[in-house]
Structure formats: structure tokens, C-alpha cells
Design a protein around this motif. Sequence first.
Motif, short mmCIF file in Angstrom:
data_model
loop_
_atom_site.label_atom_id
_atom_site.label_comp_id
_atom_site.label_asym_id
_atom_site.label_seq_id
_atom_site.Cartn_x
_atom_site.Cartn_y
_atom_site.Cartn_z
N THR A 79 -15.02 -10.77 3.77
CA THR A 79 -15.30 -12.08 3.21
C THR A 79 -14.50 -12.23 1.94
OG1 THR A 79 -17.04 -13.60 2.45
CG2 THR A 79 -17.27 -11.28 1.82
N PHE A 80 -14.35 -13.47 1.47
CA PHE A 80 -13.61 -13.66 0.23
C PHE A 80 -14.55 -13.39 -0.94
CE2 PHE A 80 -11.10 -15.79 -3.01
CZ PHE A 80 -9.83 -15.36 -2.65
N PRO A 81 -14.25 -12.42 -1.79
CA PRO A 81 -15.20 -11.96 -2.81
C PRO A 81 -15.12 -12.79 -4.10
CG PRO A 81 -13.24 -10.62 -2.90
CD PRO A 81 -12.99 -11.64 -1.81
N ASP A 82 -16.14 -12.58 -4.94
CA ASP A 82 -16.09 -13.07 -6.32
C ASP A 82 -15.47 -11.98 -7.19
OD1 ASP A 82 -17.41 -15.42 -5.61
OD2 ASP A 82 -19.39 -14.46 -5.82
N ALA A 83 -15.04 -12.38 -8.37
CA ALA A 83 -14.52 -11.38 -9.30
C ALA A 83 -15.61 -10.38 -9.65
CB ALA A 83 -14.01 -12.08 -10.56
N ILE A 129 0.83 -1.21 0.00
CA ILE A 129 0.00 0.00 0.00
C ILE A 129 0.86 1.26 0.00
CG2 ILE A 129 -1.73 1.31 1.31
CD1 ILE A 129 -2.77 -1.37 2.35
N ARG A 130 1.99 1.21 0.70
CA ARG A 130 2.88 2.38 0.75
C ARG A 130 3.40 2.70 -0.65
NH1 ARG A 130 7.39 2.04 3.16
NH2 ARG A 130 7.53 4.11 4.06
N ASP A 131 3.63 1.67 -1.47
CA ASP A 131 4.10 1.90 -2.84
C ASP A 131 3.01 2.59 -3.68
OD1 ASP A 131 6.53 0.77 -2.25
OD2 ASP A 131 5.96 -1.23 -2.93
N ILE A 132 1.76 2.21 -3.44
CA ILE A 132 0.66 2.87 -4.15
C ILE A 132 0.59 4.34 -3.75
CG2 ILE A 132 -1.84 2.92 -4.50
CD1 ILE A 132 -1.93 -0.05 -3.97
N ASN A 133 0.65 4.61 -2.46
CA ASN A 133 0.58 5.99 -1.98
C ASN A 133 1.71 6.84 -2.53
OD1 ASN A 133 -1.72 5.42 -0.51
ND2 ASN A 133 -0.63 5.08 1.41
N LYS A 134 2.91 6.26 -2.59
CA LYS A 134 4.05 7.02 -3.11
C LYS A 134 3.92 7.27 -4.61
CE LYS A 134 7.74 5.78 0.14
NZ LYS A 134 9.07 5.14 0.27
N SER A 135 3.51 6.25 -5.36
CA SER A 135 3.45 6.37 -6.82
C SER A 135 2.32 7.27 -7.29
CB SER A 135 3.31 4.97 -7.44
OG SER A 135 4.39 4.14 -7.11
N ILE A 155 -5.98 -15.26 -3.55
CA ILE A 155 -5.36 -13.94 -3.50
C ILE A 155 -5.95 -13.07 -4.60
CG2 ILE A 155 -3.21 -12.64 -3.80
CD1 ILE A 155 -1.71 -14.98 -2.64
N ILE A 156 -6.28 -11.84 -4.27
CA ILE A 156 -6.74 -10.89 -5.28
C ILE A 156 -5.53 -10.48 -6.11
CG2 ILE A 156 -7.77 -8.62 -5.67
CD1 ILE A 156 -9.26 -8.96 -3.01
N GLN A 157 -5.52 -10.87 -7.37
CA GLN A 157 -4.34 -10.67 -8.21
C GLN A 157 -4.35 -9.34 -8.96
OE1 GLN A 157 -1.81 -12.59 -8.14
NE2 GLN A 157 -2.58 -14.46 -7.20
N ALA A 158 -5.53 -8.88 -9.38
CA ALA A 158 -5.59 -7.65 -10.18
C ALA A 158 -6.81 -6.83 -9.77
CB ALA A 158 -5.65 -7.96 -11.67
N VAL A 159 -6.62 -5.52 -9.70
CA VAL A 159 -7.67 -4.60 -9.27
C VAL A 159 -7.66 -3.37 -10.17
CG1 VAL A 159 -8.50 -3.15 -7.37
CG2 VAL A 159 -7.44 -5.36 -6.87
N PRO A 193 -3.57 -3.72 7.23
CA PRO A 193 -2.90 -4.58 6.23
C PRO A 193 -1.88 -3.80 5.42
CG PRO A 193 -5.28 -4.95 6.23
CD PRO A 193 -5.04 -3.76 7.11
N LYS A 194 -0.84 -4.48 4.98
CA LYS A 194 0.26 -3.83 4.27
C LYS A 194 0.14 -3.94 2.75
CE LYS A 194 1.84 -2.85 8.26
NZ LYS A 194 1.65 -1.48 8.79
N THR A 195 -0.66 -4.90 2.26
CA THR A 195 -0.82 -5.06 0.82
C THR A 195 -2.24 -4.68 0.40
OG1 THR A 195 -1.54 -7.39 0.97
CG2 THR A 195 0.84 -6.96 0.85
N LEU A 196 -2.40 -4.40 -0.89
CA LEU A 196 -3.73 -4.05 -1.40
C LEU A 196 -4.68 -5.22 -1.23
CD1 LEU A 196 -5.59 -2.08 -2.83
CD2 LEU A 196 -4.65 -2.90 -5.01
N ASN A 197 -4.22 -6.43 -1.46
CA ASN A 197 -5.04 -7.62 -1.26
C ASN A 197 -5.57 -7.68 0.17
OD1 ASN A 197 -5.93 -10.54 -1.76
ND2 ASN A 197 -4.40 -10.81 -0.16
N GLY A 198 -4.67 -7.49 1.15
CA GLY A 198 -5.10 -7.53 2.53
C GLY A 198 -6.06 -6.42 2.89
#
Length: 424
Positions: free
Chosen positions: A385-389, A356-362, A409-413, A372-377
Motif C-alpha cells: 500500500t502507499f504509506p505515510d511518512a 537496489i544493486r547499487d545499495i548492495n554493491k556500496s 514516490i518514496i524520496q528518502a529512507v 523491483p529494481k529500485t528501493l522505492n519499488g
Amino acid sequence: MNEAPLEVLFCILIILIFCSAFFSSSETAMMSLNRYRLKHMVGKQHRGAKRAQQLLERPDRLIGLILIGNNLVNIFATSLATIIAMRLYGDAGVAIGGLLLTLVILLFAEVTPKTLAALYPERIAFPATLILKPLLKFFYPLVWFVNVLSNGMLKMIGAHAEGADSQQLSREELRTIVNEASPHITSRHQGMLTNILDLENATTEDIMVPRNEVFGLDLDDDDITLIEKIRSSEFTRLPLYQGDINNIKGIAHLRHASLFFDKQGRFDRQALIEASSKPYFVLENTPLHTQLFNFQQQKKRLGIVIDEYGAVQGLVSLDDILEEIVGEFTSNIADNVEEIFPQKDGSYIIDGTINIRDINKSLNWELPTDGPKTLNGLLLEYLETFPDADAGLRIQDYGFEIMEISDNIIQAVRARALPAIEEN
């Protein structure tokens, strides 16, 4: 004095006004000096700066001297102006002289000199110290007496001249100084300085390579697989484990790769284990500035990040911390993989495993980083809950649409900034 020629009286009055202007400008200039620049100039053996620092060591005495001098000349100037006005206009001269002198003092002895001193404090203060220091010695008994009375009154309200603010800067105040110094510091160096200040706000967990992305050598693999990993690795240090990343056996340094093979060129698994160094473990909540110091003290460059239960969470390296300060500088293949892809409609396709810190910086966003530290988390925490696409959600002022899920794992958003919601 009543019999003195008007010309003499006018000359004395002008001299008194100049003296008033001197004391007024000196007070403003001395109090406007940048204390940190002053210390720097003292270190450079600047004579004027040395004199100014000596006077500012006891600002109560300096202010007492200036105010004594200023009040003396102003009172004498008032009396003299009254005499001149009465000789010119009779009894009406008292009012006329008071009004005219007030205007003259405001213009020539207060506003103008003080404004000039505020604009150019060093040009005014340093030469003024040549006069102020001798004056302080000459009027010291009177200054001392006034300070005793003044400090006594201050103590009655709980203030102490000796316990004045030492002007120590907090981290946020220092950041403001760095940001305000942009004309004198290049933007790159300015960014590095603020990044150093930010090290205290980040932990090893924030910058570590998560365990699912760790590239290492599994001793349960066959020899051919291990040799291929060694040959294809873009990293110089690889964790050595058996079966599971939690079972770390050591850190293999590929600089010693020749030791992994016997004289006939055959791979020697035992030699690989013996040539590996002991693993260095790091707690996940260690602040980066502390971990940088720990790397220096322990002479290490790679740490195994563990949680409070001893489970491996990922890897952190000295290079990772240095990149937090100076920016990306490595040439590893992994470092060149893009994780944020701008789209024509203003949205972004983002890898779900990105920090997430990389997203905020970029993107200059302000996604929360205290959980959570990642976008997935982050997305899973908000969805609960675990979502559908194709599921979508809003987090603060940002919208997210889940595009791809695999291996839990959520791979792409797809993400975009949204208009702020106005509060009623």
C-alpha cells in the motif's frame, strides 16, 4: 640369491626402495599438475610440460605403467627383505623383515615422496617424464594388456576411460579460480574479471536510467527551453520525443549541435529532427553480456529500454555496461550525486530512487534483486500500500524508516543493518 653377500642384497634393496619412491612421487606429481597451467606452459613450448601433457592424454595408460612399476619393485623388495631377514634372524626374520620393510616403504617410498610431489608437482613431474616416456614404450604390451582388463571392468560398471571429464569449468568454478588467484592478480583486475562473469546475471533493466529520470528534448517545449537544455546538458546523446517519452522521435547527438541552427544563428527545430539518428530499442530483460554484444554489432552507444508492450522504461548506454565491469569512470555531473549518506549512529539516509544493486554493491548488503529494481519499488512491494511518512518495516536483516514522500514516490529512507533473527 641366497648365496649373494648381504652387502649386495642391501644395495639392491635400497635401489628398489628408491625406484618405489620414484613411482610413488611420479604418480602424485602427474595427477597434481594444474591442467590449465600445464596448457599455458605447453603454449610457451616448455619441453617438460609437453611430455607431461602427452602422458596425461591417456591417464589410464600412465597410471597402469606407474602401478606396474611400483608393484614390481615393491614385490621384489619384499622378497629380498625376507631373504635378508631370514639370513640374519632365521625363521623369525619373516615377521621382522615384513614389519621393518613396511615401515621403510611407508616412510621413504610412500608418505615422504608423495607429500613432496604434492607440494612441488612440476619439479617432480617434468623430470620424471624423461623416464616415464621410455618406460611406457618398453612396457607398452604389458600396459596395454592391463588396461584392456581394467577398462573392461570399468565398462561393466558404466564408466569409460575415453569419456573422462574434460575439466570444462562452469561460471561459478571460474569465479572461484579468479578469487583464489589473488596473489597473482591485482584486486582491481580481479574485480573486473568477476564483474564480467556477473554480466550474465544482470539485465538492461537493472542498470538503466528509469524513465522518470531521463533527460531529453521534448519537441512540445518552446525554442528557448530546448536551447537551454542543449546548452546545459552534461550528456552527449539526448532522446528526442514529443509530449511523452513513449513518443520517441530520435536520438540527438550534441556533437552535431551546430546543425540545429541556421546561418543566422536561429534555432531550427526541423533541422534538429533531421540531424537526429533513429532510436535503437532494447528489451528490458536483455542480459548485459548480450546487450554489450548487440551494441558492438549495431554500432550503437545508447538504447531505449522498452517492456513487452513497447512502453519506454528508461535508457541504457554502452558506458553503463562498461561501468559494470570497470567501475565508475565518467565525469558527468549526474554521476557525482551522492545517494547514500552514512550517519553517526550507523544508519544510512538513502535516496528512494536508487537502484537496489547499487545499495548492495556500496554497503555489501544482500537485498533481493529478483523483483523491483529500485528501493522505492521494493518498499512499496513489501508494504502493499502507499504509506505515510515515518512508516517502518523490516526486509530480511535490514530495517527501513520512510522519511520523505512526494509525487507518489518514496524520496528518502533511513536504513540500517539489523541483527539476524535466530530460527528455533
